[in-house]
Scaffold this active site. Structure first.
Site, PDB file in Angstrom:
ATOM      1  N   CYS A 117      19.766  29.889  14.040  1.00  0.00           N
ATOM      2  CA  CYS A 117      20.479  30.166  15.286  1.00  0.00           C
ATOM      3  C   CYS A 117      19.961  29.247  16.396  1.00  0.00           C
ATOM      4  O   CYS A 117      20.269  28.063  16.402  1.00  0.00           O
ATOM      5  CB  CYS A 117      20.344  31.646  15.649  1.00  0.00           C
ATOM      6  SG  CYS A 117      21.550  32.202  16.879  1.00  0.00           S
TER       7      CYS A 117
ATOM      8  N   HIS B 236      22.442  33.930  10.646  1.00  0.00           N
ATOM      9  CA  HIS B 236      21.175  34.619  10.400  1.00  0.00           C
ATOM     10  C   HIS B 236      21.066  35.004   8.919  1.00  0.00           C
ATOM     11  O   HIS B 236      21.402  36.122   8.537  1.00  0.00           O
ATOM     12  CB  HIS B 236      21.069  35.863  11.281  1.00  0.00           C
ATOM     13  CG  HIS B 236      20.842  35.562  12.721  1.00  0.00           C
ATOM     14  ND1 HIS B 236      19.580  35.438  13.260  1.00  0.00           N
ATOM     15  CD2 HIS B 236      21.714  35.328  13.733  1.00  0.00           C
ATOM     16  CE1 HIS B 236      19.682  35.151  14.550  1.00  0.00           C
ATOM     17  NE2 HIS B 236      20.964  35.075  14.858  1.00  0.00           N
TER      18      HIS B 236
ATOM     19  N   GLU C 157      18.536  35.756   7.221  1.00  0.00           N
ATOM     20  CA  GLU C 157      17.503  36.759   6.946  1.00  0.00           C
ATOM     21  C   GLU C 157      18.074  38.152   6.748  1.00  0.00           C
ATOM     22  O   GLU C 157      17.465  38.991   6.061  1.00  0.00           O
ATOM     23  CB  GLU C 157      16.463  36.783   8.069  1.00  0.00           C
ATOM     24  CG  GLU C 157      16.937  37.298   9.421  1.00  0.00           C
ATOM     25  CD  GLU C 157      17.513  36.234  10.324  1.00  0.00           C
ATOM     26  OE1 GLU C 157      17.563  36.447  11.553  1.00  0.00           O
ATOM     27  OE2 GLU C 157      17.939  35.179   9.812  1.00  0.00           O
TER      28      GLU C 157
END
Length: 559
Positions: free
Chosen positions: A384, A521, A523
């Site tokens: 990001c 993102h 994750e």
């Protein structure tokens, strides 16, 4: 019929209700049950999207674009069910809904009160989260109630679930209460009085727990368990010890061995196959038997609270397990990095990661970090904002765009290589538009979206032709500068399918062994079982970089 388990907490916060709830869900799922989890947050914010990471920790984003509590990240990492907007709601959301109904006249002129209107609304949201009345209904819904018993903010939620349990009838709900037993070193014993008091407070509300999860820094002796049972009216086999462990992935086994899942299944009259926790045991084995170690620098501005980057931390550890290494994460405050000392601060690391963030503070340090990683050929992953600072750095020092910046940090920059997105298609397919004057809350590009990946790129090696990941941002690479950046050698390896917004940038392999920035993102989709392909590749690059820096032994002299 969907059964419910309500999880409450007492004495102090941050005891691990989220981990306990997720662990119980994982055990029940291993018995063949379809399980979901719902988090009820008592704060008045509509969602955590505008809350400071120092206040709340990470904001977890679901596929359908909900900004939610970080506990939903634990839920997704522990069970197969994917979370949705309906799996997390707050006092603010409930009151917003009640007030909208009042304005529409839905209450037919009645005086709107906490009981029954607010408590009924809470119950409706809980049922919605469990999928009741839809094809997504589950066997068991575990409902975690945030805060601690005794907090004024939690009272409407506790009253709502008490009523809900009563209305469902016997054997359709269970209550699990997480409490704390402090160890007094001077006395050499664990103290049960706080637990007695918190259960007493819960019973005053009308809730009798079926099980107590007793948190302490050590195992609770049987004598103390018996004492707790006597004074709380909980059967002794329902007094479960939860001691500190070195990895959260040991908690499901801990709870199962003390019979928590058996107790819940008996209470709810669930006839299930035996529990199988083999894959959890394998996971723990992987964490305890690494074949090496790599050290990752995570350069950000929320480094004083590790919960700010909870999912990133977990994704790195998952990737470590997939690569059979222990990942040591060192958080580096980006405000401490300047052009002249980046090497001093970063030279010891095997790879560098710059996670997401907002605001101008610490940004120049992140830009210095990206430059150091690029010039010194250190594996770099920008997420990001981490992708955006890498783009700014490249524009300034390679593409010749002096003072290039993001309009988020410098509205008067001569080269706004990063700028506000004004229009895009949301996760549900609707067209969204934004301007500088739009509200902050709930106005970002959110949720899962797909992009095309260019062949012959590092991103294509990792993802294949299509990448679908979750987003949470307002600013994007400015399409007006993409050609100039490409001509300067930056690879734009993924673009959104409709707006052609930049999703992935990277450096050519002949220039840098592993340098990639992603606008999304990744994750949020990492799991302990499979890791995530991007993080797995990142840790592999860190291992390779570590090996490349090791001195080679001279060949043995001929005798």
């Amino acid at each position: 019929m969907t059964k419910f388990v309500f999880v409450t907490g007492g004495v102090v916060s941050s005891l691990g209700k989220g981990i306990a709830s997720a662990s119980l869900a994982a055990i029940l799922e291993s018995r063949g049950l379809k399980v979901t989890l719902i988090k009820l947050d008592p704060y008045i914010n509509v969602d955590p999207g505008t809350m400071s990471p120092f206040q709340h920790g990470e904001v977890f984003v679901t596929d359908d674009g909900a900004e939610t509590d970080l506990d939903l990240g634990h839920y997704e990492r522990f069970i197969e069910t994917r979370m949705k907007k309906t799996n997390n709601f707050t006092t603010g959301r409930i009151y917003q809904s009640v007030l909208e109904k009042e304005r529409r006249g839905d209450y037919l002129g009645k005086t709107v009160q906490v009981i029954p209107h607010v408590t009924n609304e809470i119950q409706e949201y809980v049922k919605r989260g469990a999928g009741i009345g839809t094809g997504d209904a589950v066997d068991v819904a575990i409902v975690e109630i945030g805060g601690t018993v005794g907090d004024i903010e939690s009272l409407p939620f506790l009253e709502a679930v008490r009523q809900m349990s009563l209305r469902m009838g016997p054997n359709n709900s269970a209550f699990v209460h997480l409490t704390y037993l402090p160890y007094i070193a001077a006395a050499g014993e664990l103290k049960t009085k706080p637990t007695q008091h918190t259960v007493q407070k819960l019973r005053e509300i009308g809730i009798q727990p079926d099980a107590l999860l007793c948190r302490a820094d050590r195992r609770i002796p049987d004598e103390e368990r018996g004492k707790i049972s006597l004074f709380t009216n909980v059967a002794e086999w329902g007094v479960i010890s939860m001691w500190d462990v070195d990895t959260i992935y040991k908690v499901p086994r801990m709870l199962h061995e003390q019979g928590l899942d058996g107790l819940i299944c008996d209470k709810l009259r669930l006839n299930t196959p035996p529990t199988s926790l083999k894959r959890w045991d394998q996971l723990v084995y992987e964490t305890e038997h690494p074949q090496g170690e790599v050290t990752i620098a995570m350069v950000g501005k929320y480094v004083d609270l590790s919960d700010s980057y909870k999912s990133v931390n977990e994704a790195l550890r998952h990737a470590g397990m997939k690569n059979h290494v222990r990942v040591k994460i060192e958080h580096v405050d980006s405000e401490t990095i300047a052009p002249g000392d980046a090497a001093e601060k970063l030279a010891k690391y095997d790879a560098i990661l710059v996670p997401g963030g907002f605001g101008a503070r610490g940004v120049e340090g992140k830009i210095c970090t990206a430059r150091y990683a690029r010039e010194q050929r250190v594996p770099y992953l920008g997420i990001c904002l981490g992708m955006q600072v890498a783009t700014i750095e490249y524009a300034r020092h390679v593409a010749g765009l002096a003072n290039a910046n993001s309009t988020e940090f410098d509205a008067a920059t001569p080269h706004p290589v990063i700028a506000l997105i004004t229009e895009w298609k949301d996760a549900d397919g609707t067209i969204q538009t934004r301007s500088e004057t739009s509200d902050l809350g709930g106005t970002m590009r959110l949720g899962a979206q797909s992009s095309d990946v260019a062949s012959g790129t590092l991103a294509h090696e990792i993802y294949g032709n299509i990448v679908t990941e979750r987003h949470r941002h307002r600013y994007e690479a400015n399409v007006n500068y993409l050609d100039r950046l490409r001509k300067a050698g930056l690879v734009i390896s993924a673009l959104t399918q409709r707006e052609q917004l930049t999703e992935i940038v990277e450096l050519p392999r002949e220039v840098h062994p592993w340098f990639i920035g992603v606008q999304f993102h990744p994750e949020f989709k990492s799991t302990p079982w499979d890791g995530h392909p991007l993080f797995n590749a990142f840790i592999k690059a860190a291992i390779d970089h570590q090996k490349s820096r090791q001195p080679t032994l001279p060949a043995a002299a001929a005798s």
